[in-house]
Write an enzyme that holds these catalytic residues in place. Structure first.
Site, mmCIF file in Angstrom:
data_model
loop_
_atom_site.group_PDB
_atom_site.id
_atom_site.type_symbol
_atom_site.label_atom_id
_atom_site.label_comp_id
_atom_site.label_asym_id
_atom_site.label_seq_id
_atom_site.Cartn_x
_atom_site.Cartn_y
_atom_site.Cartn_z
ATOM 1 N N CYS A 9 2.639 -2.144 -2.644
ATOM 2 C CA CYS A 9 2.780 -2.450 -1.223
ATOM 3 C C CYS A 9 2.785 -3.958 -0.994
ATOM 4 O O CYS A 9 1.816 -4.651 -1.317
ATOM 5 C CB CYS A 9 1.651 -1.790 -0.438
ATOM 6 S SG CYS A 9 1.693 -2.232 1.302
ATOM 7 N N CYS A 12 -0.085 -5.176 1.303
ATOM 8 C CA CYS A 12 -1.367 -5.254 0.584
ATOM 9 C C CYS A 12 -1.409 -6.532 -0.246
ATOM 10 O O CYS A 12 -2.439 -7.219 -0.288
ATOM 11 C CB CYS A 12 -1.550 -4.048 -0.345
ATOM 12 S SG CYS A 12 -2.128 -2.551 0.483
ATOM 13 N N ASP A 35 6.291 -13.184 10.543
ATOM 14 C CA ASP A 35 7.350 -12.349 9.984
ATOM 15 C C ASP A 35 8.363 -13.238 9.257
ATOM 16 O O ASP A 35 8.723 -14.314 9.725
ATOM 17 C CB ASP A 35 8.039 -11.563 11.110
ATOM 18 C CG ASP A 35 8.856 -10.407 10.575
ATOM 19 O OD1 ASP A 35 8.480 -9.244 10.834
ATOM 20 O OD2 ASP A 35 9.882 -10.654 9.894
ATOM 21 N N HIS A 51 -4.967 -0.360 3.104
ATOM 22 C CA HIS A 51 -3.650 0.255 3.145
ATOM 23 C C HIS A 51 -3.682 1.514 4.007
ATOM 24 O O HIS A 51 -4.271 2.521 3.639
ATOM 25 C CB HIS A 51 -3.154 0.605 1.730
ATOM 26 C CG HIS A 51 -1.761 1.142 1.737
ATOM 27 N ND1 HIS A 51 -0.645 0.327 1.752
ATOM 28 C CD2 HIS A 51 -1.291 2.414 1.770
ATOM 29 C CE1 HIS A 51 0.446 1.073 1.800
ATOM 30 N NE2 HIS A 51 0.080 2.346 1.803
ATOM 31 N N ASN A 92 6.424 0.252 14.879
ATOM 32 C CA ASN A 92 7.437 1.226 14.483
ATOM 33 C C ASN A 92 6.774 2.275 13.601
ATOM 34 O O ASN A 92 6.069 1.935 12.652
ATOM 35 C CB ASN A 92 8.576 0.521 13.731
ATOM 36 C CG ASN A 92 9.345 -0.429 14.635
ATOM 37 O OD1 ASN A 92 9.598 -0.111 15.794
ATOM 38 N ND2 ASN A 92 9.704 -1.591 14.115
ATOM 39 N N GLY A 98 12.614 2.764 12.584
ATOM 40 C CA GLY A 98 12.909 1.540 11.844
ATOM 41 C C GLY A 98 11.744 0.982 11.060
ATOM 42 O O GLY A 98 11.756 -0.187 10.687
ATOM 43 N N HIS A 103 3.151 0.131 5.423
ATOM 44 C CA HIS A 103 1.766 -0.327 5.634
ATOM 45 C C HIS A 103 1.700 -0.691 7.117
ATOM 46 O O HIS A 103 2.451 -1.568 7.567
ATOM 47 C CB HIS A 103 1.493 -1.543 4.732
ATOM 48 C CG HIS A 103 0.082 -2.103 4.827
ATOM 49 N ND1 HIS A 103 -0.689 -2.367 3.711
ATOM 50 C CD2 HIS A 103 -0.661 -2.465 5.901
ATOM 51 C CE1 HIS A 103 -1.855 -2.873 4.105
ATOM 52 N NE2 HIS A 103 -1.863 -2.933 5.430
ATOM 53 N N HIS A 105 1.691 -1.971 10.635
ATOM 54 C CA HIS A 105 1.768 -3.355 11.115
ATOM 55 C C HIS A 105 2.144 -3.376 12.583
ATOM 56 O O HIS A 105 2.960 -2.588 13.044
ATOM 57 C CB HIS A 105 2.752 -4.189 10.299
ATOM 58 C CG HIS A 105 4.094 -3.549 10.105
ATOM 59 N ND1 HIS A 105 4.304 -2.545 9.192
ATOM 60 C CD2 HIS A 105 5.286 -3.765 10.707
ATOM 61 C CE1 HIS A 105 5.573 -2.168 9.231
ATOM 62 N NE2 HIS A 105 6.197 -2.886 10.153
ATOM 63 N N HIS A 107 3.869 -5.640 15.352
ATOM 64 C CA HIS A 107 4.683 -6.819 15.625
ATOM 65 C C HIS A 107 4.153 -7.449 16.923
ATOM 66 O O HIS A 107 4.056 -6.764 17.949
ATOM 67 C CB HIS A 107 6.147 -6.440 15.864
ATOM 68 C CG HIS A 107 6.837 -5.825 14.682
ATOM 69 N ND1 HIS A 107 7.680 -6.543 13.854
ATOM 70 C CD2 HIS A 107 6.834 -4.561 14.193
ATOM 71 C CE1 HIS A 107 8.167 -5.749 12.920
ATOM 72 N NE2 HIS A 107 7.674 -4.542 13.095
HETATM 73 P P1 5GP Z 1 9.283 -2.765 10.279
HETATM 74 O O1 5GP Z 1 10.776 -2.784 10.209
HETATM 75 O O2 5GP Z 1 8.683 -1.963 9.147
HETATM 76 O O3 5GP Z 1 8.712 -2.372 11.595
HETATM 77 O O4 5GP Z 1 8.831 -4.270 10.074
HETATM 78 C C1 5GP Z 1 8.704 -4.860 8.834
HETATM 79 C C2 5GP Z 1 8.753 -6.344 9.058
HETATM 80 O O5 5GP Z 1 8.245 -6.988 7.910
HETATM 81 C C3 5GP Z 1 10.171 -6.895 9.275
HETATM 82 O O6 5GP Z 1 10.236 -7.533 10.539
HETATM 83 C C4 5GP Z 1 10.372 -7.858 8.107
HETATM 84 O O7 5GP Z 1 11.079 -9.014 8.487
HETATM 85 C C5 5GP Z 1 8.959 -8.164 7.672
HETATM 86 N N1 5GP Z 1 8.798 -8.447 6.262
HETATM 87 C C6 5GP Z 1 9.278 -7.708 5.234
HETATM 88 N N2 5GP Z 1 8.909 -8.245 4.057
HETATM 89 C C7 5GP Z 1 8.170 -9.343 4.357
HETATM 90 C C8 5GP Z 1 7.520 -10.320 3.559
HETATM 91 O O8 5GP Z 1 7.519 -10.290 2.331
HETATM 92 N N3 5GP Z 1 6.857 -11.311 4.213
HETATM 93 C C9 5GP Z 1 6.818 -11.392 5.574
HETATM 94 N N4 5GP Z 1 6.148 -12.413 6.121
HETATM 95 N N5 5GP Z 1 7.430 -10.479 6.356
HETATM 96 C C10 5GP Z 1 8.105 -9.470 5.754
HETATM 97 ZN ZN ZN Z 2 -0.430 -1.682 1.806
#
Ligand code: 5GP
Ligand code: ZN
Length: 119
Positions: A9, A12, A35, A51, A92, A98, A103, A105, A107
């Site tokens: 992950c 993580c 992000d 996690h 999300n 999306g 894990h 999160h 936004h």
């Molecule tokens: P989701 O699409 O799952 O709601 O959001 C995942 C978010 O994680 C995306 O906005 C993407 O840009 C961000 N993200 C993915 N990998 C990384 C990373 O390695 N580092 C950072 N800082 N953000 C990431």
């Molecule tokens: Zn995780």
């Protein structure tokens, strides 16, 4: 509450400091970092250190964690200067919405006008 770190992950790994990120908030339970592909001038991801795959995996014992996440979101918004003008918190859940990282999160988005409804 079990502490479970997922080997594969990415969040993580970020929480553990194994992958570099721009961390703007940190406490015992929660980490906030920018992000990688910001969708707004301020775009911070607030995550539990533990996690948790998605919001659906939170249980009845997670009250303290939820409170910590919400306090962190508020502090991030204040410190990033978006609390006054208004900001958005997005979670999300699942593929259809999306969710691309498994894990939990939050936004935290702000610094520009945010249209409603979202896409
Ligand atoms: P989701 O699409 O799952 O709601 O959001 C995942 C978010 O994680 C995306 O906005 C993407 O840009 C961000 N993200 C993915 N990998 C990384 C990373 O390695 N580092 C950072 N800082 N953000 C990431
Ligand atoms: Zn995780």
């Amino acid at each position: 509450m079990e502490v479970q770190e997922h080997v594969d992950c990415i969040f993580c790994a970020i929480a553990a400091g194994e992958i570099k990120s721009d961390i703007v908030y940190s406490d015992d339970l929660v980490v906030g970092f920018r992000d990688l592909h910001p969708a707004a001038p301020v775009h911070v991801l607030v995550i539990p250190r533990r996690h948790v795959r998605s919001l659906l995996d939170l249980g009845p014992d997670d009250g303290e964690l939820l409170a910590a996440l919400h306090r962190a979101i508020r502090q991030v918004a204040e410190e990033q200067g978006i609390a006054g003008d208004g900001f958005r918190v997005v979670v999300n859940v699942g593929e259809g919405a999306g969710q691309s990282v498994g894990h939990l999160h939050y936004h935290v988005l702000g610094g520009r006008a945010l249209a409603w409804p979202p896409g």
